[in-house]
Scaffold this motif. Structure first.
Motif, PDB file in Angstrom:
ATOM      1  N   ASP A 222       1.223  -1.229   0.007  1.00 12.76           N
ATOM      2  CA  ASP A 222       0.113  -0.145  -0.311  1.00 12.76           C
ATOM      3  C   ASP A 222       1.391   1.303  -0.181  1.00 12.76           C
ATOM      4  N   LEU A 223       1.606   1.391   0.660  1.00 14.25           N
ATOM      5  CA  LEU A 223       2.705   2.621   0.992  1.00 14.25           C
ATOM      6  C   LEU A 223       4.074   2.575  -0.348  1.00 14.25           C
ATOM      7  N   ASP A 224       3.538   1.594  -0.737  1.00 15.78           N
ATOM      8  CA  ASP A 224       4.703   1.704  -1.941  1.00 15.78           C
ATOM      9  C   ASP A 224       4.200   2.560  -3.216  1.00 15.78           C
ATOM     10  N   ARG A 225       2.290   1.458  -2.993  1.00 16.99           N
ATOM     11  CA  ARG A 225       1.734   2.236  -4.262  1.00 16.99           C
ATOM     12  C   ARG A 225       1.054   3.475  -4.019  1.00 16.99           C
ATOM     13  N   VAL A 226       0.938   4.282  -3.253  1.00 16.25           N
ATOM     14  CA  VAL A 226       1.280   5.690  -2.368  1.00 16.25           C
ATOM     15  C   VAL A 226       2.098   6.289  -3.307  1.00 16.25           C
ATOM     16  N   ILE A 227       3.281   5.860  -2.778  1.00 13.56           N
ATOM     17  CA  ILE A 227       4.091   7.190  -3.500  1.00 13.56           C
ATOM     18  C   ILE A 227       4.197   7.069  -4.957  1.00 13.56           C
ATOM     19  N   ARG A 228       4.547   5.633  -5.023  1.00 12.43           N
ATOM     20  CA  ARG A 228       4.370   5.891  -6.727  1.00 12.43           C
ATOM     21  C   ARG A 228       2.980   6.776  -8.000  1.00 12.43           C
ATOM     22  N   THR A 229       1.704   6.781  -6.757  1.00 14.43           N
ATOM     23  CA  THR A 229       0.666   7.373  -7.687  1.00 14.43           C
ATOM     24  C   THR A 229       1.562   8.581  -7.574  1.00 14.43           C
ATOM     25  N   ALA A 230       1.818   9.258  -6.025  1.00 13.45           N
ATOM     26  CA  ALA A 230       1.662  10.747  -6.233  1.00 13.45           C
ATOM     27  C   ALA A 230       3.096  10.980  -6.841  1.00 13.45           C
ATOM     28  N   LYS A 231       4.144  10.433  -7.513  1.00  9.48           N
ATOM     29  CA  LYS A 231       5.639  10.661  -8.392  1.00  9.48           C
ATOM     30  C   LYS A 231       4.337  11.125  -9.751  1.00  9.48           C
ATOM     31  N   ALA A 232       3.809   9.616  -9.634  1.00 10.32           N
ATOM     32  CA  ALA A 232       3.097   9.680 -11.562  1.00 10.32           C
ATOM     33  C   ALA A 232       2.015  10.738 -11.373  1.00 10.32           C
ATOM     34  N   ALA A 233       1.245  11.407 -11.145  1.00 15.76           N
ATOM     35  CA  ALA A 233       0.991  13.051 -10.616  1.00 15.76           C
ATOM     36  C   ALA A 233       1.747  14.044 -11.090  1.00 15.76           C
ATOM     37  N   GLY A 234       3.427  13.747 -10.993  1.00 11.76           N
ATOM     38  CA  GLY A 234       4.103  14.681 -10.986  1.00 11.76           C
ATOM     39  C   GLY A 234       4.009  15.754  -9.536  1.00 11.76           C
ATOM     40  N   LEU A 235       4.071  15.108  -8.197  1.00  8.34           N
ATOM     41  CA  LEU A 235       3.442  15.903  -6.733  1.00  8.34           C
ATOM     42  C   LEU A 235       5.293  15.836  -6.455  1.00  8.34           C
ATOM     43  N   ASP A 236       5.728  16.952  -5.848  1.00 13.99           N
ATOM     44  CA  ASP A 236       6.414  17.215  -4.585  1.00 13.99           C
ATOM     45  C   ASP A 236       6.405  16.918  -3.509  1.00 13.99           C
ATOM     46  N   ILE A 237       7.200  15.563  -2.623  1.00 12.14           N
ATOM     47  CA  ILE A 237       6.809  14.281  -1.505  1.00 12.14           C
ATOM     48  C   ILE A 237       7.751  15.332  -0.874  1.00 12.14           C
ATOM     49  N   LEU A 238       7.695  15.698   0.244  1.00  9.83           N
ATOM     50  CA  LEU A 238       8.123  16.191   1.525  1.00  9.83           C
ATOM     51  C   LEU A 238       7.498  16.374   2.695  1.00  9.83           C
ATOM     52  N   PRO A 239       8.052  16.346   3.540  1.00 12.63           N
ATOM     53  CA  PRO A 239       8.448  15.754   4.915  1.00 12.63           C
ATOM     54  C   PRO A 239       7.155  17.120   4.981  1.00 12.63           C
ATOM     55  N   VAL A 240       5.865  17.320   6.096  1.00 16.43           N
ATOM     56  CA  VAL A 240       5.036  18.279   6.592  1.00 16.43           C
ATOM     57  C   VAL A 240       5.642  19.493   6.566  1.00 16.43           C
ATOM     58  N   GLY A 241       6.627  19.373   7.693  1.00 17.59           N
ATOM     59  CA  GLY A 241       7.177  20.718   8.058  1.00 17.59           C
ATOM     60  C   GLY A 241       7.851  21.658   6.904  1.00 17.59           C
ATOM     61  N   ARG A 242       8.936  20.853   6.013  1.00 22.49           N
ATOM     62  CA  ARG A 242       9.268  20.752   5.465  1.00 22.49           C
ATOM     63  C   ARG A 242       8.377  22.119   3.225  1.00 22.49           C
ATOM     64  N   ALA A 243       7.295  20.933   3.394  1.00 19.07           N
ATOM     65  CA  ALA A 243       6.033  21.683   2.457  1.00 19.07           C
ATOM     66  C   ALA A 243       5.642  22.750   3.251  1.00 19.07           C
ATOM     67  N   TRP A 244       5.097  23.028   4.456  1.00 21.15           N
ATOM     68  CA  TRP A 244       4.753  24.289   5.100  1.00 21.15           C
ATOM     69  C   TRP A 244       5.521  26.005   5.024  1.00 21.15           C
ATOM     70  N   ALA A 245       7.137  24.471   4.954  1.00 22.39           N
ATOM     71  CA  ALA A 245       7.774  25.749   4.510  1.00 22.39           C
ATOM     72  C   ALA A 245       7.819  26.546   3.037  1.00 22.39           C
ATOM     73  N   ARG A 246       7.531  26.159   1.806  1.00 17.69           N
ATOM     74  CA  ARG A 246       6.837  26.209   0.649  1.00 17.69           C
ATOM     75  C   ARG A 246       6.389  26.606   0.709  1.00 17.69           C
ATOM     76  N   MET A 247       4.870  27.012   1.480  1.00 20.76           N
ATOM     77  CA  MET A 247       3.268  27.265   0.971  1.00 20.76           C
ATOM     78  C   MET A 247       3.708  28.866   1.128  1.00 20.76           C
ATOM     79  N   SER A 248       4.483  29.312   2.321  1.00 26.37           N
ATOM     80  CA  SER A 248       4.648  30.334   2.497  1.00 26.37           C
ATOM     81  C   SER A 248       5.825  31.169   2.060  1.00 26.37           C
ATOM     82  N   VAL A 249       5.886  30.895   0.727  1.00 29.96           N
ATOM     83  CA  VAL A 249       7.791  31.215   0.237  1.00 29.96           C
ATOM     84  C   VAL A 249       6.540  32.351  -0.745  1.00 29.96           C
TER      85      VAL A 249
END
Length: 249
Positions: A222-249
């Protein structure tokens, strides 16, 4: 007929979710996906860690210091060695209270004390690490603690389904359950595509990772499939705190 206490809890949960909103813009340059694990059952590191490493992605681990070396849902929980190893590997360590405290069951003062205890416990083991993100145990948000927690952490993650896009409540960000019992009910491809199209932020939360998981966990596949699906959609995969830093740029 449900007891009155159940009705009161339901109303308090709704109040915590929909009142006292700390609205923030969610507009990354492109869609973002974040993986998170609550409580940190042992397999969230021993089984999930190698899968994350294989994909070259990092996650957020929301820790309850009181669970260290114990059992929860009849599963062994993380050890200090596990916590130090995942932190050294670049994964984020966030707060989940010390005792897995339910915001509907304790006073604001007791909740604050529990948060402080967890902060001190983690800092002692991770060379002064300061946790900047939080996940609500049980997903329960109470108005008596929402402001307290929002004042202490940059953001707080809940369990209400959905993609964070346009704007969101930083004190109760939406997320989807990384749980084998619930994953079949999600159209993951559509959720990832929506996140990409709306330049939003999709967060997933899970617990154990193993064959034959608890109702709150998922399988390694399940975990492998979720990550592969996110990559296939072209999403950046980041920990929550690092993603949050990107939101406020």
């Amino acid at each position: 007929m449900p007891p009155m206490s159940d009705f009161i809890d339901k109303m308090r949960r709704r109040g915590g979710r929909y009142l006292g909103v700390r609205s923030v813009p969610i507009r990354p340059a492109r869609g973002v996906f974040s993986l998170s694990f609550d409580d940190i059952p042992e397999t969230a590191w021993t089984e999930a860690g190698p899968i994350l490493a294989e994909h070259g992605v990092q996650a957020t681990y929301y820790v309850c210091g009181g669970f260290e070396g114990g059992r929860n849902l009849d599963l062994p929980q993380f050890t200090t060695d596990h916590l130090q190893a995942l932190h050294a590997a670049g994964h984020e360590v966030g707060c989940h209270t010390f005792s897995h405290a339910n915001a509907l069951r304790v006073s604001a003062a007791d909740y604050a004390a529990d948060l402080a205890r967890n902060a001190g416990w983690v800092a002692q083991r991770l060379d002064g690490h300061v946790m900047t993100t939080f996940a609500w145990p049980y997903g329960d948000v109470a108005m008596t603690t929402k402001g307290l927690v929002a004042g202490r952490f940059e953001l707080c993650r809940g369990i209400r389904d959905g993609v964070n896009a346009g704007s969101a409540d930083r004190a109760n960000l939406q997320a989807i359950g990384l749980e084998s019992r619930r994953l079949p009910g999600y159209d993951l491809e559509a959720l990832m595509a929506e996140t990409a199209e709306r330049q939003g932020w999709l967060i997933a939360y899970g617990h154990d990772v193993m064959d034959g998981p608890t109702p709150y966990g998922c399988t390694p596949d399940d975990l492998d499939r979720v990550i592969r699906t996110a990559k296939a959609a072209g999403l950046d995969i980041l920990p929550v705190g690092r993603a949050w830093a990107r939101m406020s740029v």
